[in-house]
Design a protein around this motif. Structure first.
Motif, short mmCIF file in Angstrom:
data_model
loop_
_atom_site.label_atom_id
_atom_site.label_comp_id
_atom_site.label_asym_id
_atom_site.label_seq_id
_atom_site.Cartn_x
_atom_site.Cartn_y
_atom_site.Cartn_z
N ALA A 296 -7.99 5.01 -4.05
CA ALA A 296 -8.79 6.11 -3.50
C ALA A 296 -7.99 7.39 -3.66
CB ALA A 296 -9.14 5.86 -2.04
N GLU A 297 -8.62 8.49 -3.38
CA GLU A 297 -7.90 9.76 -3.47
C GLU A 297 -6.72 9.79 -2.51
OE1 GLU A 297 -8.72 14.53 -2.75
OE2 GLU A 297 -10.43 13.20 -3.13
N GLU A 298 -6.78 8.99 -1.42
CA GLU A 298 -5.71 9.00 -0.42
C GLU A 298 -4.56 8.06 -0.75
OE1 GLU A 298 -7.25 7.79 3.36
OE2 GLU A 298 -7.57 5.71 2.73
N GLY A 299 -4.74 7.13 -1.75
CA GLY A 299 -3.64 6.22 -2.06
C GLY A 299 -4.10 4.92 -2.67
N ILE A 300 -3.25 3.90 -2.57
CA ILE A 300 -3.50 2.61 -3.21
C ILE A 300 -3.16 1.48 -2.25
CG2 ILE A 300 -1.17 2.41 -4.22
CD1 ILE A 300 -2.60 1.32 -6.78
N ASN A 301 -3.91 0.38 -2.37
CA ASN A 301 -3.70 -0.79 -1.53
C ASN A 301 -3.96 -2.00 -2.41
OD1 ASN A 301 -3.34 -2.42 0.75
ND2 ASN A 301 -5.48 -2.26 1.38
N TYR B 237 0.85 -1.18 0.00
CA TYR B 237 0.00 0.00 0.00
C TYR B 237 0.89 1.23 0.00
CZ TYR B 237 1.08 1.12 4.86
OH TYR B 237 1.74 1.48 6.01
N LYS B 238 0.30 2.34 -0.39
CA LYS B 238 0.99 3.62 -0.26
C LYS B 238 -0.05 4.73 -0.18
CE LYS B 238 4.47 6.79 -1.87
NZ LYS B 238 5.40 7.22 -2.92
N PHE B 239 0.13 5.58 0.83
CA PHE B 239 -0.69 6.77 0.92
C PHE B 239 -0.02 7.86 0.08
CE2 PHE B 239 -2.00 4.68 4.93
CZ PHE B 239 -3.38 4.71 4.74
N THR B 240 -0.69 8.27 -0.96
CA THR B 240 -0.20 9.34 -1.83
C THR B 240 -1.41 9.92 -2.55
OG1 THR B 240 1.37 9.93 -3.59
CG2 THR B 240 0.26 7.81 -3.81
N PRO B 241 -1.49 11.22 -2.74
CA PRO B 241 -2.67 11.80 -3.38
C PRO B 241 -2.87 11.25 -4.80
CG PRO B 241 -1.38 13.51 -2.30
CD PRO B 241 -0.55 12.26 -2.26
N LEU B 242 -4.08 10.75 -5.06
CA LEU B 242 -4.41 10.20 -6.38
C LEU B 242 -5.72 10.83 -6.87
CD1 LEU B 242 -3.64 6.40 -5.79
CD2 LEU B 242 -2.17 8.10 -6.90
N PRO B 243 -5.66 12.10 -7.29
CA PRO B 243 -6.88 12.75 -7.78
C PRO B 243 -7.42 12.12 -9.07
CG PRO B 243 -4.94 14.11 -8.20
CD PRO B 243 -4.50 12.99 -7.32
N ASP B 244 -6.57 11.34 -9.74
CA ASP B 244 -6.96 10.69 -10.99
C ASP B 244 -7.34 9.22 -10.76
OD1 ASP B 244 -4.38 10.03 -10.20
OD2 ASP B 244 -3.66 9.71 -12.24
N ALA B 245 -7.92 8.93 -9.60
CA ALA B 245 -8.19 7.55 -9.22
C ALA B 245 -9.00 6.79 -10.27
CB ALA B 245 -8.91 7.51 -7.87
N ALA B 246 -10.01 7.41 -10.84
CA ALA B 246 -10.86 6.72 -11.81
C ALA B 246 -10.08 6.34 -13.07
CB ALA B 246 -12.06 7.59 -12.17
N ALA B 247 -9.27 7.27 -13.58
CA ALA B 247 -8.47 6.99 -14.77
C ALA B 247 -7.40 5.94 -14.46
CB ALA B 247 -7.82 8.28 -15.28
N LEU B 248 -6.83 6.02 -13.28
CA LEU B 248 -5.81 5.05 -12.88
C LEU B 248 -6.41 3.65 -12.78
CD1 LEU B 248 -2.86 4.67 -11.95
CD2 LEU B 248 -3.62 5.15 -9.61
#
Length: 251
Positions: free
Chosen positions: A41-46, A10-21
């Motif tokens: 999520a906007e807060e990161g990935i898991n 996991y990593k907490f990192t801003p992901l404003p493009d979550a849907a495209a990602l």
């Protein structure tokens, strides 16, 4: 040797493009013989993935070409079969739900302690300043029942959203102690440690990489039982191999 590589990361990192990602990662995953779950999520990935080592590591290497994921460091274990039935890539509100929006790990992590340091502290009975060390389990009750650190504090929560009120109810028992929060892979104990700091506890750490990293980097001492995992393996032992859950008939 088992030839299926299982990873969690996991990593907490801003992901404003979550849907495209989500679309990008789903397309990449579909082209490989891997299965598992990726939560964005906007807060990161898991994510939790399994498959042939070359495919799994290749997928992560491709993720690392995105600067936000350049330092991904998955925890690895091996199995004889793939413990997932499908490949799911989902966008969620939080990658681990706490319902506490003020907690944003990407804005600054709580201090962490390495598995080796925690093992040394537990063996000597105190931290390097002589302060009593307590381990705080941030997992759900059924996960704790599969195995836990010896004498860990367990508030018998049934979901992570219960952690903030449980902390406020029991905060006094943590005062003046060095508190090491822990969980399976690090994601819950990271949020928990930040919340404890915000609540005024001074000597708080998260166990870097959680139980899985503790098993990977130490001999597993001071931990009794297995570590519950959310896939078809159900639980792994200190050797990161599949282990029966307590009360399971193995005949």
């Amino acid at each position: 040797m088992s030839d299926i590589l299982n990873i969690s990361c996991y990593k907490f990192t801003p992901l404003p493009d979550a849907a495209a990602l989500r679309e990008t990662l789903a397309e990449r995953a579909a082209a490989l013989p891997i299965k598992g779950t990726i939560l964005i999520a906007e807060e990161g990935i898991n994510f939790f993935l399994a498959g042939p080592a070359q495919a799994v590591r290749g997928f992560v290497d491709q993720m690392r070409t995105d600067a936000r994921f350049a330092d991904l460091a998955p925890k690895e274990s091996w199995s004889d079969t793939v413990p997932f039935r499908k490949m799911l890539v989902k966008v969620k509100r939080e990658i681990i739900r706490m319902d506490h929006p003020a907690i944003r790990p990407a804005s600054g992590r709580a201090p962490s302690v390495s598995p080796a340091t925690l093992r040394r502290w537990l063996e000597q009975g105190h931290d390097d300043e002589g302060r009593e060390v307590v381990t705080l389990d941030t997992r759900n009750d059924f996960e704790v029942d599969a195995g836990a650190f010896r004498q860990a504090i367990d508030w018998r929560i049934t979901r992570f959203t219960e952690f903030p009120p449980a902390l406020r109810a029991h905060k006094a028992q943590l005062a003046g102690k060095t508190v090491v929060s822990y969980c399976t892979g690090g994601i819950r104990c990271e949020k928990a440690a930040i919340l404890m700091q915000d609540e005024g506890l001074e000597h708080v750490y998260q166990l870097e990489g959680g139980i899985l990293k503790y098993f990977e980097e130490t001999d597993g001492a001071f931990y009794d039982g297995g570590c519950f995992v959310f896939d078809e393996r159900r639980a792994v032992g200190a050797d990161l191999a599949v282990t029966p859950l307590p009360g399971t008939d193995t005949d």
